[in-house]
Write a protein that holds these residues in place. Structure first.
Motif, PDB file in Angstrom:
ATOM      1  N   LEU A 150       1.082  -0.993   0.170  1.00 47.82           N
ATOM      2  CA  LEU A 150      -0.050   0.001  -0.467  1.00 47.82           C
ATOM      3  C   LEU A 150       1.067   0.958  -0.261  1.00 47.82           C
ATOM      4  CD1 LEU A 150      -2.672  -1.420   2.537  1.00 47.82           C
ATOM      5  CD2 LEU A 150      -3.373  -1.318   0.522  1.00 47.82           C
ATOM      6  N   LYS A 151       1.007   1.432  -1.121  1.00 52.99           N
ATOM      7  CA  LYS A 151       2.673   2.641  -1.178  1.00 52.99           C
ATOM      8  C   LYS A 151       2.308   4.169  -1.180  1.00 52.99           C
ATOM      9  CE  LYS A 151       5.911   0.127  -3.052  1.00 52.99           C
ATOM     10  NZ  LYS A 151       7.614   0.706  -4.458  1.00 52.99           N
ATOM     11  N   ASP A 152       0.863   3.807  -1.581  1.00 51.35           N
ATOM     12  CA  ASP A 152       1.341   5.751  -1.299  1.00 51.35           C
ATOM     13  C   ASP A 152      -0.211   5.824   0.246  1.00 51.35           C
ATOM     14  OD1 ASP A 152      -1.336   3.379  -2.253  1.00 51.35           O
ATOM     15  OD2 ASP A 152      -2.814   5.106  -3.018  1.00 51.35           O
ATOM     16  N   ARG A 153      -0.468   4.819   0.654  1.00 48.15           N
ATOM     17  CA  ARG A 153      -0.810   4.758   2.048  1.00 48.15           C
ATOM     18  C   ARG A 153       0.230   5.069   3.146  1.00 48.15           C
ATOM     19  NH1 ARG A 153      -4.635   7.149   1.537  1.00 48.15           N
ATOM     20  NH2 ARG A 153      -4.274   7.583  -0.565  1.00 48.15           N
ATOM     21  N   LEU A 154       1.374   4.956   2.963  1.00 46.41           N
ATOM     22  CA  LEU A 154       2.103   5.052   3.777  1.00 46.41           C
ATOM     23  C   LEU A 154       2.878   6.525   4.522  1.00 46.41           C
ATOM     24  CD1 LEU A 154       4.607   1.219   3.582  1.00 46.41           C
ATOM     25  CD2 LEU A 154       1.683   1.924   4.743  1.00 46.41           C
ATOM     26  N   VAL A 155       2.767   6.717   5.231  1.00 49.84           N
ATOM     27  CA  VAL A 155       3.674   8.553   5.463  1.00 49.84           C
ATOM     28  C   VAL A 155       4.356   7.661   6.654  1.00 49.84           C
ATOM     29  CG1 VAL A 155       1.428   9.759   4.554  1.00 49.84           C
ATOM     30  CG2 VAL A 155       1.807   8.781   7.225  1.00 49.84           C
ATOM     31  N   VAL A 156       5.429   9.003   7.337  1.00 45.47           N
ATOM     32  CA  VAL A 156       6.325   8.861   8.728  1.00 45.47           C
ATOM     33  C   VAL A 156       5.442   8.856   9.648  1.00 45.47           C
ATOM     34  CG1 VAL A 156       8.104   9.542   9.685  1.00 45.47           C
ATOM     35  CG2 VAL A 156       8.156   9.050   7.358  1.00 45.47           C
ATOM     36  N   GLN A 157       6.168   8.060  10.404  1.00 47.88           N
ATOM     37  CA  GLN A 157       4.438   8.851  11.988  1.00 47.88           C
ATOM     38  C   GLN A 157       6.397   8.264  13.465  1.00 47.88           C
ATOM     39  OE1 GLN A 157       1.313   5.867  13.483  1.00 47.88           O
ATOM     40  NE2 GLN A 157       0.701   7.911  15.262  1.00 47.88           N
ATOM     41  N   GLN A 158       6.275   9.136  13.178  1.00 39.75           N
ATOM     42  CA  GLN A 158       7.588   9.269  14.201  1.00 39.75           C
ATOM     43  C   GLN A 158       7.153   9.654  15.858  1.00 39.75           C
ATOM     44  OE1 GLN A 158      10.196   7.495  14.526  1.00 39.75           O
ATOM     45  NE2 GLN A 158      10.855   8.095  17.206  1.00 39.75           N
ATOM     46  N   PRO A 159       6.918   9.388  17.043  1.00 42.29           N
ATOM     47  CA  PRO A 159       5.735   9.699  18.073  1.00 42.29           C
ATOM     48  C   PRO A 159       7.411  11.155  18.274  1.00 42.29           C
ATOM     49  CG  PRO A 159       5.776   8.069  17.923  1.00 42.29           C
ATOM     50  CD  PRO A 159       6.038   7.676  16.994  1.00 42.29           C
ATOM     51  N   VAL A 160       6.491  11.410  18.878  1.00 48.73           N
ATOM     52  CA  VAL A 160       7.696  12.532  19.916  1.00 48.73           C
ATOM     53  C   VAL A 160       7.264  12.942  21.256  1.00 48.73           C
ATOM     54  CG1 VAL A 160       9.171  14.600  19.954  1.00 48.73           C
ATOM     55  CG2 VAL A 160       8.391  13.700  17.753  1.00 48.73           C
ATOM     56  N   THR A 161       7.669  12.677  21.981  1.00 49.42           N
ATOM     57  CA  THR A 161       6.994  12.960  23.448  1.00 49.42           C
ATOM     58  C   THR A 161       8.138  12.865  24.444  1.00 49.42           C
ATOM     59  OG1 THR A 161       5.919  10.632  23.176  1.00 49.42           O
ATOM     60  CG2 THR A 161       6.215  11.572  25.515  1.00 49.42           C
ATOM     61  N   PHE A 162       9.576  12.203  23.706  1.00 50.18           N
ATOM     62  CA  PHE A 162      10.324  12.978  24.842  1.00 50.18           C
ATOM     63  C   PHE A 162      11.954  14.391  24.557  1.00 50.18           C
ATOM     64  CE2 PHE A 162       9.570   8.705  25.904  1.00 50.18           C
ATOM     65  CZ  PHE A 162       8.675   8.468  26.513  1.00 50.18           C
ATOM     66  N   ARG A 163      12.190  14.555  24.906  1.00 44.41           N
ATOM     67  CA  ARG A 163      13.740  14.845  24.427  1.00 44.41           C
ATOM     68  C   ARG A 163      15.037  14.135  24.848  1.00 44.41           C
ATOM     69  NH1 ARG A 163      12.576  20.680  27.474  1.00 44.41           N
ATOM     70  NH2 ARG A 163      12.070  19.165  29.208  1.00 44.41           N
ATOM     71  N   ASN A 164      14.887  13.554  25.857  1.00 40.48           N
ATOM     72  CA  ASN A 164      16.260  13.172  26.517  1.00 40.48           C
ATOM     73  C   ASN A 164      15.794  11.888  27.715  1.00 40.48           C
ATOM     74  OD1 ASN A 164      15.520  14.027  28.975  1.00 40.48           O
ATOM     75  ND2 ASN A 164      16.702  15.677  28.081  1.00 40.48           N
ATOM     76  N   LYS A 165      16.676  11.136  27.992  1.00 42.70           N
ATOM     77  CA  LYS A 165      16.632  10.202  29.257  1.00 42.70           C
ATOM     78  C   LYS A 165      15.949  10.717  29.929  1.00 42.70           C
ATOM     79  CE  LYS A 165      16.800   5.994  30.717  1.00 42.70           C
ATOM     80  NZ  LYS A 165      16.646   5.054  31.488  1.00 42.70           N
TER      81      LYS A 165
END
Length: 999
Positions: A150-165
């Protein structure tokens, strides 16, 4: 490329503010990103407002989750899409519904399903607006799943919740707090993955280099999204634009209402009044505030029709239009109220109206507003993690014993004494402090908007049952939404109830005055004498020890004097040291000219060059520092709350200093004036606001002067005031009332009065159940007075425990039977197994039995009252082990001026305060043996040596001093006096000591 970013408004999950998120994006060269908090939109508007400062294109969305289980992410293509998402979220929050696995069809929003969910649900078909999110972690599995097709349906979903440890550790602690578990017991499923971080754009592109089509799809999605809200200085208000449907009709109506109000408010309409009116009307029209005034007029008109009492306060009380529309009762011409505090061309937001209603009526007014206007919501606010609260929560999460948590909360420790766990609590406490904990409701703010509120925010549904925004008043103002403040106040209920009590206790008197005839009250010598002598117990805003002391020092005996005093008492004036200076300048002729800067004296001649009112900040900024009125208003607003930290405020502060230097003022003078402004403005009242308070004070003072007993009943029935109920009962007694404990045939749930006989309500019997009160009153109303204990038991379902309370307080004294005998009878009538569901169908057959002769004493009754009511109706001096050794009281203070006095007092209230060095001192108010009030002060060494130990009678030795005519005692020694042993337990031989202290 980041379409799933969280802030700390993902409550008890996210770890960074919206500004920190934007800063993170800037550092990682991210030019556009989507804010998607979990089931929350609190950060959205400020995120859009500030994004351009960080070179970021803002896009808004929502992360829809059931708990921590992510269902899908919604991304708004435009403002309409954002509204769609808000509608959808709000529906689920209001109804507490779970989100279905499949999202609805959004016309103007995209939906991104996480890779894991698509695999789990085996979803194969997708609409044009639906996508599958792939994170860096998902790339390992992508080639081995059918989803790769499903190539045309795929997007980057890299969640962002933190800056660091450290953020990740804080996140885990927040999750443990949320689940109320030890950190070691927190299920991993409740945590986000540690890799939910933002990477520089080149790193993200490199990770997806083998799947360039995913990057292209994501870029295409982001390019197609655009969101806009107007935060410019010249933005239009977003409140309901018109009242009647078009601007011209609104303007005609406003002018007509003002013309109708002129003869009601003024006997003679002169040029000054008409000129002020035309000036205001012109500006109100120009600024687009006509509907705002008409809506407020609509609300108060409804209140008057319902017979509700109200007081209009706030900066709007400086307005003659508001006065003519009866929104306020403050005449700006009489008080020479500063026009520019109310409105000026630089001011974007409309004047502020705080409309106080009785606590009994506010709900009806709120419901009316929601029924009357199309788009209404309550304004939200955030409850944040505070220092002690977060330490307690983290202490529990780390498993610390309560004793150790208490030590950390008290702050009485040295870091070297703490173990590793305690240090971690303090470390992460600092990090979490200030983060939002949960959403709440603004004290009285209501939004009435042109667009549906979901255009700006999702809403949640607190226990009050009204939709409530997920943002606060600061953000609301940023986007042009200005609140209507509908507040509740017990003082108004006291006025309202006094009139009701008068209607049954002195019906002939209720017709002799109009409670709204403020002009009469202001000039009434009896009322002004009360103010001058500070005999103001129970009266709104003027009854506290500090206010009574100030009234005496200022020798206030007029309405205008009370207006000033109402503002001088505020913390800012006293903190800046100017309260004392004001008193000195008031009492000493020539001091103002000698001590005040000429410009300050010219700006504020009536207050001797001292800043007293909130508008004085504007005047000083404008005339002393040459700021324009817009900048001056920024300064005023910036003195309190969140606004202080904004860069607009800092710029104005810098300009204040620069301008003063250009005018040749010395730095010592500049910073002395600035310190006064800074310490003062956040707490100050607008003069019109103070005047509104003074109007209500005069209404209550009039009622106290002429109908003191009815007024005291109303005070007691509406939660009292500054003091405890016991003290107001004492005050009623001093004013001539005969006080009776609760009575089965005379009392109500609240207090009532017949002539001068005041019967305490059942509400004071702390252990008497509400349903028992209701049954008694319902039965008495339906079938008449009770004839005997037997008659009562036959008619009212009641347990032996509840009946015992009534007998012990002597509520059956009309029977003329000793209460001990009645208790015997009660136990014969009832047993612990008696059913209470309904009254008996047939009266009980009288039993003949012999009861030993019993009796009770006044002393015994006093202790029973102390137990059941919390106070006794006899004088507390009557139950001392050792009677007072002298009869000194308030009346003797004048004689002992600058001498030492030995005096006894029953404690009314203690104010604990700290000196500028941080040491504790006390101000205490007491009642003497003659029932009169006197005041004491315990300076730090004495306060440390002689702490107050709860209620009771204290013996003082100290020096009588006078400060500006106010007499008090500087205490040198103090001793709490013992009460006699409770005679009800005298034979139990629990103690060999002759007396016990009652605390």
């Amino acid at each position: 490329m980041y379409i799933n970013c969280h802030t700390y408004y993902s409550l008890r999950f996210g770890t960074l503010s919206e500004l920190e998120l934007l800063q993170l994006a800037q550092e990682n060269h991210v030019g556009q990103l989507v804010l998607t908090d979990i089931n929350n939109t609190s950060a959205c508007l400020n995120f859009v407002r500030k994004a351009q400062d960080y070179g970021v294109k803002p896009i808004l969305g929502i992360d829809f989750r059931n708990g921590v289980d992510q269902c899908y992410v919604g991304i708004a293509k435009n403002n309409e899409g954002y509204q769609e998402l808000n509608n959808f979220l709000s529906e689920h929050l209001h109804q507490e519904k779970k989100f279905a696995p499949k999202a609805p069809f959004f016309k103007n929003a995209y939906v991104v399903y996480p890779f894991e969910k698509v695999l789990l649900n085996e979803q194969k078909t997708f609409f044009e607006h639906e996508f599958i999110g792939i994170s860096i972690a998902d790339l390992r599995r992508l080639p081995f799943s059918k989803i790769i097709e499903l190539k045309d349906r795929l997007v980057v979903q890299q969640p962002v919740t933190f800056r660091n440890k450290r953020d990740f550790n804080a996140h885990r602690l927040l999750r443990a707090i949320d689940k109320n578990v030890l950190l070691s017991k927190l299920p991993q499923i409740e945590e986000a993955r540690p890799e939910e971080k933002m990477f520089p754009m080149q790193n993200l592109a490199a990770a997806f280099s083998e799947y360039s089509f995913i990057l292209e799809n994501t870029e295409r999605l982001l390019r197609s999204c655009s969101i806009h809200f107007d935060f410019s200085e010249g933005r239009k208000p977003q409140n309901l634009e018109t009242y009647l449907g078009d601007t011209a009709s609104d303007e005609v109506m406003l002018e007509q209402l003002c013309q109708e109000g002129l003869p009601y408010r003024y006997e003679e309409v002169d040029e000054v009044i008409l000129e002020r009116l035309q000036k205001e009307l012109g500006l109100i029209k120009k600024m687009g505030f006509v509907s705002y005034f008409l809506i407020n007029w609509d609300i108060v008109s409804y209140a008057r029709k319902q017979g509700f009492f109200y007081v209009g306060r706030g900066s709007g009380a400086n307005s003659i239009v508001a006065y003519l529309l009866r929104i306020t009762d403050v005449d700006p011409i009489e008080l020479d109220l500063y026009f520019e505090r109310f409105i000026n061309l630089y001011r974007v937001n409309p004047p502020d109206f705080d409309i106080d209603f009785s606590w009994k009526d506010r709900e009806a007014v709120t419901q009316y507003i929601f029924d009357r206007f199309p788009h209404v919501s309550l304004l939200g606010t955030y409850v944040t993690f505070q220092v002690k609260g977060v330490i307690r929560e983290l202490g529990k999460v780390f498993g610390l014993p309560k004793e150790e948590i208490d030590v950390l909360c008290d702050g009485k420790y040295h870091p070297s004494q703490l173990d590793e766990m305690s240090l971690l609590v303090l470390k992460y406490g600092e990090l979490i402090k200030g983060m939002p904990n949960y959403l709440s409701i603004h004290a009285g703010g209501i939004l009435i908007t042109e667009r549906p509120i979901h255009y700006f925010s999702a809403t949640h549904l607190p226990p009050k049952g009204y939709p409530t925004t997920q943002f606060d008043m600061v953000i609301a103002e940023d986007v042009g939404l200005f609140k209507f403040d509908i507040l509740s106040q017990r003082g108004l209920a006291k006025i309202e109830e006094t009139l009701q009590v008068l209607a049954y206790n002195q019906p002939e008197q209720g017709e002799t005055f109009d409670i709204h005839d403020i002009k009469r009250f202001k000039t009434d010598p009896v009322v002004n004498a009360l103010v001058k002598s500070a005999q103001c117990m129970g009266c709104f805003y003027v009854e506290s020890p500090a206010m009574r002391m100030l009234l005496k020092k200022l020798e206030v005996d007029t309405y205008l004097g009370l207006v000033a005093a109402s503002s001088i008492i505020r913390p800012g004036v006293s903190k800046s040291g100017m309260m004392r200076e004001y008193i000195l300048r008031h009492r000493e002729k020539g001091r103002a000219e000698e001590r005040a800067h000429p410009v300050m004296l010219q700006i504020m001649p009536e207050t001797y060059g001292v800043m007293v009112y909130q508008e004085d900040v504007i005047k000083v900024a404008h005339y002393f520092a040459d700021l324009d009125l817009g900048e001056a208003d920024v300064l005023r607003r910036g003195m309190s709350g969140k606004f202080r930290s904004r860069e607009e405020f800092q710029k104005v502060k810098d300009k204040f200093v620069d301008n003063c230097r250009k005018k040749g003022y010395a730095d010592t003078l500049i910073f002395e004036i600035w310190d006064q402004v800074a310490s003062f403005a956040g707490y100050a009242f607008a003069k019109g606001h103070s005047a509104s308070y003074a109007v209500e004070s005069y209404q209550t003072l009039f009622l106290r002067a002429y109908f003191p007993l009815e007024y005291m009943v109303a005070v007691l029935n509406n939660g009292g005031g500054f003091y405890s109920a016991e003290f107001y009962i004492h005050e009623a007694q001093m004013l001539g009332a005969r006080i009776h404990p609760p009575c089965i045939n005379k009392s109500m749930a609240a207090n009532c009065i017949y002539g001068k006989d005041l019967y305490l309500g059942y509400m004071y019997l702390r252990e008497l159940e509400a349903r028992v009160m209701e049954r008694i009153l319902k039965e008495r109303k339906a079938n008449g007075l009770f004839l005997s204990l037997a008659d009562f038991v036959d008619r009212v379902p009641i347990s032996i425990e509840q009946l015992s309370i009534l007998i012990r307080i002597d509520a059956f004294r009309f029977t003329k039977v000793n209460k001990h005998e009645l208790l015997w009878e009660a136990h014969l009538f009832l047993s612990k197994s008696t059913k209470l569901d309904h009254p008996k169908l047939f009266p009980a057959k009288p039993q003949h039995f012999t009861i030993p002769k019993l009796h009770s004493t006044d002393l015994e009754m006093a202790f029973t009252q102390l137990e059941l009511l919390g106070f006794s109706l006899c004088s507390p001096f009557d139950i001392l082990v050792d009677p007072p050794k002298n009869a000194n009281g308030k009346r003797d203070l004048e004689t002992y001026l600058d001498k030492y006095i030995d005096i006894y007092g029953y404690l009314v209230t203690v104010k604990n305060t700290k000196t500028h060095k941080g040491t504790r001192m006390n101000f205490a108010t007491l009642v003497d043996q003659h029932g009169e009030v006197f005041d004491t002060v315990l300076f730090p060494p004495i306060a440390a040596q002689y702490p107050f130990r709860g209620r009771g009678i204290y013996r003082f030795y100290g020096k009588v001093v006078s400060e500006f005519g106010f007499l008090s005692i500087e205490v040198l020694k103090m001793q709490k006096q013992d009460y006699i042993q409770d005679p009800r337990y005298a034979d139990m031989k629990t103690s060999k000591k002759p007396g016990v202290s009652v605390k």
